[in-house]
Design a protein around this motif. Structure first.
Motif: not given
Length: 237
Positions: A124-146
């Motif tokens: 409700a407060v930050s509508p784009f929060f989940f999109e930002i969250l997906v990008l950050i988690i995706g970056g962490l997972e990409l680093n772990r995969a590499l």
């Protein structure tokens, strides 16, 4: 704001999904990894994690006859899930009564209730929060995969770990706390795993309790005041 969102999202660890067992290509000839040398005759191939008085706890015999590659994948998943659970357990306790520290809200102005409902407020407060969250988690997972996983090319197994990768050691150590002594590393790894296992049980229990009666943890224990008004939530159910 974006900085607060990034800080909160960074607290979400990444967790490897349990996948069907695949034969790993690693062998007992692998060099020492943080002092660990795979031993097929030892419990869990000799990986640290056992602690008295429980010792080698495996009542269902899931580790019996498991190949090295699968054991490393299981330990990788356990370590990552444990880290997420430790952050989750701490996050639930500090964002609820009576501490109520939340990086996204001025909690002293409004009690936003049990942690299981906080994402409603976040959306409700930050509508784009989940999109930002997906990008950050995706970056962490990409680093772990590499860092730890075999590249998806040629003959490889799904979620197969590199032979020179120690399960859970993604290289994140900004404070330089990782011991160089093998015995000290094994001790620290065991402590992390034991705390992670406890946190997984603890977080699951706290979530189940809040889903059952909708009360915050310390409110449910009778040691904090219940100031939460469910009617103020942006999502009602």
């Amino acid at each position: 704001n974006t900085m607060k969102l990034a800080v909160l999202a960074a607290l979400f660890g990444s967790a490897a999904a349990f996948a069907p067992s695949q034969q790993g290509r690693a062998s007992t000839s692998i060099n020492s990894l943080n002092g660990w040398v795979p031993d097929e005759s030892a419990f869990a191939w000799g990986l640290p994690g056992s602690l008295a008085p429980v010792g080698n706890f495996d009542p269902l015999g899931l580790s019996t006859g498991v190949d090295l590659g699968t054991m490393k994948k299981w330990r990788e998943a356990e370590a990552q899930h444990g880290r997420v659970a430790m952050l989750a357990a701490i996050g639930m306790l500090v964002t609820e009564e009576p501490i109520e520290y939340h990086p996204l809200f001025e909690a002293y102005n409004k009690d936003i209730g049990p942690a299981i409902r906080h994402l409603d407020e976040v959306r409700a407060v930050s509508p784009f929060f989940f999109e930002i969250l997906v990008l950050i988690i995706g970056g962490l997972e990409l680093n772990r995969a590499l860092k730890g996983f075999v590249a998806p090319e040629g003959d490889f197994g799904f979620q197969e770990l590199n032979e020179d990768y120690y399960p859970g050691d993604v290289g994140f150590d900004p404070l330089g706390l990782k011991p160089s002594d093998p015995e000290e590393f094994a001790t620290l790894a065991t402590k992390e795993l034991q705390n992670g296992r406890l946190a997984m049980l603890g977080a699951a229990g706290m979530i189940a309790q809040e889903l059952t009666n909708g009360e915050e943890i310390f409110v449910n224990l009778g040691i904090a005041q219940d100031r939460f008004d469910p009617s103020t939530l942006p999502v009602q159910f």
